[in-house]
Design a protein around this motif. Structure first.
Motif, PDB file in Angstrom:
ATOM      1  N   ASN A  63       0.808  -1.212   0.000  1.00 29.57           N
ATOM      2  CA  ASN A  63       0.000   0.000   0.000  1.00 29.57           C
ATOM      3  C   ASN A  63       0.841   1.262   0.000  1.00 29.57           C
ATOM      4  O   ASN A  63       0.301   2.360  -0.022  1.00 29.57           O
ATOM      5  N   LYS A  64       2.148   1.167   0.064  1.00 29.57           N
ATOM      6  CA  LYS A  64       3.002   2.348   0.108  1.00 29.57           C
ATOM      7  C   LYS A  64       2.896   3.117  -1.207  1.00 29.57           C
ATOM      8  O   LYS A  64       2.813   2.536  -2.290  1.00 29.57           O
ATOM      9  N   GLN A  65       2.915   4.463  -1.116  1.00 27.58           N
ATOM     10  CA  GLN A  65       2.838   5.284  -2.304  1.00 27.58           C
ATOM     11  C   GLN A  65       4.151   5.267  -3.079  1.00 27.58           C
ATOM     12  O   GLN A  65       4.175   5.413  -4.275  1.00 27.58           O
ATOM     13  N   GLN A  66       5.267   5.107  -2.362  1.00 26.51           N
ATOM     14  CA  GLN A  66       6.576   5.140  -3.010  1.00 26.51           C
ATOM     15  C   GLN A  66       7.490   4.150  -2.329  1.00 26.51           C
ATOM     16  O   GLN A  66       7.537   4.074  -1.110  1.00 26.51           O
ATOM     17  N   VAL A  67       8.210   3.382  -3.104  1.00 29.65           N
ATOM     18  CA  VAL A  67       9.117   2.377  -2.563  1.00 29.65           C
ATOM     19  C   VAL A  67      10.484   2.573  -3.184  1.00 29.65           C
ATOM     20  O   VAL A  67      10.604   2.727  -4.400  1.00 29.65           O
ATOM     21  N   ASP A  68      11.507   2.594  -2.367  1.00 24.34           N
ATOM     22  CA  ASP A  68      12.864   2.724  -2.893  1.00 24.34           C
ATOM     23  C   ASP A  68      13.165   1.566  -3.827  1.00 24.34           C
ATOM     24  O   ASP A  68      12.777   0.429  -3.569  1.00 24.34           O
ATOM     25  N   VAL A  69      13.879   1.849  -4.896  1.00 21.46           N
ATOM     26  CA  VAL A  69      14.211   0.817  -5.866  1.00 21.46           C
ATOM     27  C   VAL A  69      15.009  -0.300  -5.219  1.00 21.46           C
ATOM     28  O   VAL A  69      14.787  -1.481  -5.462  1.00 21.46           O
ATOM     29  N   SER A  70      15.939   0.060  -4.337  1.00 20.84           N
ATOM     30  CA  SER A  70      16.786  -0.926  -3.683  1.00 20.84           C
ATOM     31  C   SER A  70      16.088  -1.600  -2.507  1.00 20.84           C
ATOM     32  O   SER A  70      16.609  -2.534  -1.929  1.00 20.84           O
ATOM     33  N   ASP A  71      14.882  -1.090  -2.130  1.00 22.28           N
ATOM     34  CA  ASP A  71      14.129  -1.605  -0.983  1.00 22.28           C
ATOM     35  C   ASP A  71      14.890  -1.430   0.322  1.00 22.28           C
ATOM     36  O   ASP A  71      14.646  -2.134   1.283  1.00 22.28           O
ATOM     37  N   ASP A  72      15.842  -0.509   0.359  1.00 19.85           N
ATOM     38  CA  ASP A  72      16.556  -0.207   1.605  1.00 19.85           C
ATOM     39  C   ASP A  72      15.929   1.029   2.242  1.00 19.85           C
ATOM     40  O   ASP A  72      15.634   2.005   1.564  1.00 19.85           O
ATOM     41  N   LEU A  73      15.773   0.974   3.553  1.00 25.22           N
ATOM     42  CA  LEU A  73      15.157   2.085   4.263  1.00 25.22           C
ATOM     43  C   LEU A  73      16.201   3.144   4.606  1.00 25.22           C
ATOM     44  O   LEU A  73      17.188   2.846   5.264  1.00 25.22           O
ATOM     45  N   ASN A  74      15.986   4.364   4.159  1.00 17.94           N
ATOM     46  CA  ASN A  74      16.817   5.494   4.586  1.00 17.94           C
ATOM     47  C   ASN A  74      16.233   5.968   5.902  1.00 17.94           C
ATOM     48  O   ASN A  74      15.286   6.762   5.940  1.00 17.94           O
ATOM     49  N   TYR A  75      16.802   5.487   6.997  1.00 19.06           N
ATOM     50  CA  TYR A  75      16.176   5.686   8.302  1.00 19.06           C
ATOM     51  C   TYR A  75      16.050   7.158   8.670  1.00 19.06           C
ATOM     52  O   TYR A  75      15.004   7.586   9.175  1.00 19.06           O
ATOM     53  N   GLU A  76      17.090   7.948   8.437  1.00 19.62           N
ATOM     54  CA  GLU A  76      17.067   9.350   8.860  1.00 19.62           C
ATOM     55  C   GLU A  76      15.914  10.103   8.202  1.00 19.62           C
ATOM     56  O   GLU A  76      15.180  10.849   8.865  1.00 19.62           O
ATOM     57  N   ILE A  77      15.745   9.912   6.895  1.00 20.07           N
ATOM     58  CA  ILE A  77      14.655  10.590   6.190  1.00 20.07           C
ATOM     59  C   ILE A  77      13.306  10.028   6.623  1.00 20.07           C
ATOM     60  O   ILE A  77      12.359  10.760   6.905  1.00 20.07           O
ATOM     61  N   TRP A  78      13.226   8.689   6.675  1.00 26.96           N
ATOM     62  CA  TRP A  78      11.960   8.044   7.067  1.00 26.96           C
ATOM     63  C   TRP A  78      11.527   8.490   8.454  1.00 26.96           C
ATOM     64  O   TRP A  78      10.339   8.785   8.676  1.00 26.96           O
ATOM     65  N   ALA A  79      12.461   8.542   9.413  1.00 23.94           N
ATOM     66  CA  ALA A  79      12.112   8.877  10.798  1.00 23.94           C
ATOM     67  C   ALA A  79      11.557  10.290  10.899  1.00 23.94           C
ATOM     68  O   ALA A  79      10.578  10.534  11.620  1.00 23.94           O
ATOM     69  N   ARG A  80      12.164  11.240  10.165  1.00 27.96           N
ATOM     70  CA  ARG A  80      11.675  12.622  10.213  1.00 27.96           C
ATOM     71  C   ARG A  80      10.260  12.726   9.653  1.00 27.96           C
ATOM     72  O   ARG A  80       9.395  13.384  10.241  1.00 27.96           O
ATOM     73  N   ILE A  81      10.042  12.073   8.509  1.00 29.28           N
ATOM     74  CA  ILE A  81       8.714  12.129   7.883  1.00 29.28           C
ATOM     75  C   ILE A  81       7.685  11.420   8.754  1.00 29.28           C
ATOM     76  O   ILE A  81       6.572  11.919   8.959  1.00 29.28           O
ATOM     77  N   ALA A  82       8.054  10.242   9.276  1.00 30.55           N
ATOM     78  CA  ALA A  82       7.119   9.470  10.093  1.00 30.55           C
ATOM     79  C   ALA A  82       6.732  10.228  11.353  1.00 30.55           C
ATOM     80  O   ALA A  82       5.551  10.261  11.739  1.00 30.55           O
ATOM     81  N   LYS A  83       7.706  10.852  12.012  1.00 29.50           N
ATOM     82  CA  LYS A  83       7.412  11.592  13.244  1.00 29.50           C
ATOM     83  C   LYS A  83       6.502  12.783  12.953  1.00 29.50           C
ATOM     84  O   LYS A  83       5.549  13.053  13.713  1.00 29.50           O
ATOM     85  N   THR A  84       6.771  13.491  11.865  1.00 23.70           N
ATOM     86  CA  THR A  84       5.934  14.638  11.504  1.00 23.70           C
ATOM     87  C   THR A  84       4.505  14.197  11.217  1.00 23.70           C
ATOM     88  O   THR A  84       3.539  14.816  11.685  1.00 23.70           O
TER      89      THR A  84
END
Length: 332
Positions: free
Chosen positions: A5-26
């Motif tokens: 259900n994700k709108q966007q998935v990284d091609v490599s399927d690796d999580l960029n934690y720093e970016i993800w954490a900021r967006i998720a917290k907001t």
């Protein structure tokens, strides 16, 4: 909760934690859900004997509101993860569990990258003694081993040799002795169950819990095994650092709800466990992939498309239920 259900998935399927954490917290803050991620949710007071007798209706209502918020936060977090990150959080039962797990993993990865860089860049000072430099290299190598990215003694000495000049004597002797020691090592393998802690959820004999942090399939039930090599004994490391022992390895035959028989091979017999565990890593090596569908997880052969099983999310995580065709082993 499905990753699909994700709108966007990284091609490599690796999580960029720093970016993800900021967006998720907001996002969670805007939805009024961040407090349950940051602070967690206390246990259900109605199920705690010393609290159940005196709890007031309004207090129970507040707890239920928190539990609903936690479920919403958990769904928001898991739906925003890449497939590989989602698999690492399958057993998490709360939003705080997911956040803490990923934060810890990111911290460990950062430490791992820092140690790898130190190991690669370490060089010997001109006036430094060989043994002193070797100790420094070994110290970093030991820290890497603790992060499951170990350097063998052979690699350590190779690193030392690459840093030294031809003026040093006794290098050949050191190199060959370490090489022989590394090649002749007969240490027991150490298996791991790092994503699971024993208790407090109750697991029944027909339940097989999917685990991404367990190196091998495991079962505490001797009677399940149709074959068992009792000579295979080794330690199993748990997430809390404690060690329990496995006492054999063999096959377990099960029957699906459709009446089909399957053989789960190379299952470790670990009497001190309180549950059956299926290793996603071991299944992955056999060519199985995981397909998420809301509160279900389907394991299917990537090439054959044969379904290994359909796991349903229960209190302790995603669980397959199999009727076991019991073997002939009755005592340890």
């Amino acid at each position: 909760m499905a990753a699909a259900n994700k709108q966007q998935v990284d091609v490599s399927d690796d999580l960029n934690y720093e970016i993800w954490a900021r967006i998720a917290k907001t996002t969670l803050t805007e939805k009024g859900l961040w407090d349950v991620v940051e602070n967690g949710v206390p246990p259900d007071p109605s199920k705690v004997p010393e609290l159940a007798a005196k709890i007031q209706p309004e207090e129970l209502s507040k707890w239920r509101d928190l539990a609903v918020k936690d479920m919403k936060a958990l769904q928001n977090l898991q739906s925003s993860l890449t497939d590989s990150a989602l698999r690492k959080t399958l057993y998490a039962s709360s939003a705080k569990d997911v956040w803490d797990l990923l934060e810890k993993g990111n911290n460990e990865q950062a430490k791992l990258r820092r140690l790898e860089k130190q190991f690669e860049e370490l060089s010997m000072d001109e006036a430094e003694q060989t043994n002193s430099y070797l100790d420094k290299v070994r110290k970093i190598a030991e820290q890497l081993r603790r992060l499951k990215n170990g350097k063998s003694d052979y690699e350590v000495v190779t690193k030392v040799l690459g840093s030294l000049s031809e003026s040093h004597e006794d290098l050949a002797t050191l190199y060959e002795s370490e090489k022989r020691e590394s090649q002749s090592s007969n240490e027991l393998p150490v298996y791991e169950m790092l994503s699971l802690a024993l208790g407090p959820v109750t697991f029944y004999e027909d339940m097989w819990l999917l685990s991404s942090g367990t190196t091998n399939h495991m079962s505490p039930y001797l009677k399940f095994f149709t074959t068992l090599d009792r000579r295979h004994r080794a330690p199993v490391k748990l997430i809390n650092g404690s060690i329990i022992m496995l006492k054999g390895r063999g096959d377990v035959k099960v029957m699906t709800k459709e009446g089909k028989r399957k053989t789960i091979k190379n299952v470790l017999f670990v009497p001190d466990l309180d549950r059956n565990v299926l290793s996603l890593g071991q299944l992955g090596h056999l060519g199985y992939i995981m397909i998420m569908n809301r509160d279900k997880c389907i394991l299917k052969g990537q090439r054959t498309e044969k379904v290994f099983g359909e796991a349903v999310k229960e209190e302790g995580g995603f669980v397959l239920r199999y009727q076991v065709i019991e073997g002939n082993f009755t005592s340890t």
